[in-house]
Design a protein around this motif. Sequence first.
Motif, PDB file in Angstrom:
ATOM      1  N   ILE A  30       0.832  -1.200   0.000  1.00 42.96           N
ATOM      2  CA  ILE A  30       0.000   0.000   0.000  1.00 42.96           C
ATOM      3  C   ILE A  30       0.870   1.255   0.000  1.00 42.96           C
ATOM      4  CG2 ILE A  30      -1.633   1.346   1.383  1.00 42.96           C
ATOM      5  CD1 ILE A  30      -2.985  -1.270   2.148  1.00 42.96           C
ATOM      6  N   ASN A  33       2.303   2.031  -3.497  1.00 40.10           N
ATOM      7  CA  ASN A  33       1.301   2.572  -4.423  1.00 40.10           C
ATOM      8  C   ASN A  33       1.024   4.047  -4.144  1.00 40.10           C
ATOM      9  OD1 ASN A  33      -0.300   0.403  -6.287  1.00 40.10           O
ATOM     10  ND2 ASN A  33       0.620  -0.588  -4.515  1.00 40.10           N
ATOM     11  N   TRP A  34       0.867   4.403  -2.882  1.00 41.77           N
ATOM     12  CA  TRP A  34       0.591   5.802  -2.551  1.00 41.77           C
ATOM     13  C   TRP A  34       1.831   6.674  -2.723  1.00 41.77           C
ATOM     14  CZ3 TRP A  34      -3.756   8.141  -2.690  1.00 41.77           C
ATOM     15  CH2 TRP A  34      -4.935   7.425  -2.502  1.00 41.77           C
ATOM     16  N   ARG A  63      -1.384   3.444 -10.990  1.00 44.96           N
ATOM     17  CA  ARG A  63      -1.639   3.288  -9.553  1.00 44.96           C
ATOM     18  C   ARG A  63      -3.123   3.274  -9.228  1.00 44.96           C
ATOM     19  NH1 ARG A  63       2.089   0.244  -8.257  1.00 44.96           N
ATOM     20  NH2 ARG A  63       2.833   0.412 -10.401  1.00 44.96           N
ATOM     21  N   GLN A  64      -3.951   3.871 -10.070  1.00 49.49           N
ATOM     22  CA  GLN A  64      -5.391   3.708  -9.891  1.00 49.49           C
ATOM     23  C   GLN A  64      -5.756   2.233 -10.052  1.00 49.49           C
ATOM     24  OE1 GLN A  64      -6.764   6.542 -12.790  1.00 49.49           O
ATOM     25  NE2 GLN A  64      -6.791   8.241 -11.332  1.00 49.49           N
ATOM     26  N   LEU A  67      -4.600   0.511  -6.891  1.00 54.26           N
ATOM     27  CA  LEU A  67      -5.569   0.576  -5.794  1.00 54.26           C
ATOM     28  C   LEU A  67      -6.674  -0.446  -6.002  1.00 54.26           C
ATOM     29  CD1 LEU A  67      -5.905   4.443  -5.245  1.00 54.26           C
ATOM     30  CD2 LEU A  67      -4.433   2.812  -4.026  1.00 54.26           C
ATOM     31  N   ILE A  70      -5.399  -3.753  -4.979  1.00 53.57           N
ATOM     32  CA  ILE A  70      -5.386  -3.875  -3.516  1.00 53.57           C
ATOM     33  C   ILE A  70      -6.776  -4.263  -3.014  1.00 53.57           C
ATOM     34  CG2 ILE A  70      -5.197  -2.543  -1.371  1.00 53.57           C
ATOM     35  CD1 ILE A  70      -2.867  -1.012  -2.748  1.00 53.57           C
ATOM     36  N   VAL A  71      -7.813  -3.639  -3.560  1.00 46.89           N
ATOM     37  CA  VAL A  71      -9.182  -4.037  -3.217  1.00 46.89           C
ATOM     38  C   VAL A  71      -9.374  -5.521  -3.520  1.00 46.89           C
ATOM     39  CG1 VAL A  71     -11.630  -3.730  -3.774  1.00 46.89           C
ATOM     40  CG2 VAL A  71     -10.137  -1.729  -3.571  1.00 46.89           C
ATOM     41  N   CYS A  74      -7.466  -7.702  -1.001  1.00 50.03           N
ATOM     42  CA  CYS A  74      -8.120  -7.661   0.309  1.00 50.03           C
ATOM     43  C   CYS A  74      -9.463  -8.388   0.279  1.00 50.03           C
ATOM     44  CB  CYS A  74      -8.300  -6.219   0.768  1.00 50.03           C
ATOM     45  SG  CYS A  74      -6.751  -5.399   1.235  1.00 50.03           S
ATOM     46  N   GLY A  90      -8.363  -2.355   2.692  1.00 44.61           N
ATOM     47  CA  GLY A  90      -8.948  -2.563   1.377  1.00 44.61           C
ATOM     48  C   GLY A  90     -10.035  -1.561   1.051  1.00 44.61           C
ATOM     49  N   ALA A  94      -7.922   2.005  -0.402  1.00 43.27           N
ATOM     50  CA  ALA A  94      -7.957   1.649  -1.824  1.00 43.27           C
ATOM     51  C   ALA A  94      -9.359   1.733  -2.412  1.00 43.27           C
ATOM     52  CB  ALA A  94      -7.393   0.240  -2.018  1.00 43.27           C
ATOM     53  N   ASN A 243       1.439  -4.432  -8.598  1.00 43.36           N
ATOM     54  CA  ASN A 243       1.157  -5.364  -7.490  1.00 43.36           C
ATOM     55  C   ASN A 243       1.101  -6.829  -7.930  1.00 43.36           C
ATOM     56  OD1 ASN A 243       0.850  -2.876  -6.243  1.00 43.36           O
ATOM     57  ND2 ASN A 243      -1.384  -3.005  -6.154  1.00 43.36           N
TER      58      ASN A 243
END
Length: 299
Positions: A30, A33-34, A63-64, A67, A70-71, A74, A90, A94, A243
Amino acid sequence: MKPAPITDFLSKDELAALMRPSNLRGAWTIAVNWAIIAFAFVLAIAWPNPLTIVLAVLLLAGRQLGLGIIVHDCAHHALFASRRANEIAGQWLAGYPMNTSLAKYRSYHLKHHRFAGTPQDPDIGFVRAYPVTRASLRRKFVRDLTGRTGVRDLARELKTFRLAEQWPWVAFHLALFTALALAGGWWAYGLWWAAQLFVYPAIVRLRQIGEHGVAEERSDLDPRRNTSTTVARWWEKLFVAPNDVHFHLEHHLAAGVPPYRLRAMHRLLVARGYYDGFQCISRGYADVIRRAVQPLPAH
């Protein structure tokens, strides 16, 4: 023929080790990504010129998707060892920035895993037509890169917008605009939308094609035939495959394996011949595009 079980190629101990999540590595995913999102804005604001702005938009779009992945991770409770951390991170770190409900996404996405290789797969509509003609593929990406796909998708989201449910998404955008304004670059807020409307849809399409669009036989229950993995180069991982999302076949073989262990799983399976005889590995996204296009008729 019944698919060969993954335990014929990986021992139970190896599989258990691969499926072991790490809170530290989840947090690092995370943070990276940020950090890239922040870097994209800093780059554009500190050195505003056409090159840095284009680069910032491309980084933001990647990176969008990051995110969104990541969702996804998670939703499988695979990013963190803690179930609660998966739920909170998550959704808040994200899901809300991408206007996505973790719970709704999980309900939908688990059906994709349950029904992969069957007509009941809810994602089959995204890839059913592949391979397509070169002209058809070009039209799809032109729609994406000219904003038609992004504007259509945003309009759909706004039609079902409910402030009581989606206020964190609004709060994120207010916070983003405020932070950029305080940094002396309020105008850079538009880069987020430029990325989401004009580049992100094309990246999502490319990912979908690489995952299932170039599969040998989408109606076969063997994951090696209905799903594909793409061996991505470093710059592809930066811009279009964040990711470790490109290890999609490995993800379908064991959805509980954290994304940061999929590469190790892939290498083990390659060494043991699991993919031998199957056309389930693409060598970069240029290869994905090549495989997604129907061959020209012989003269």
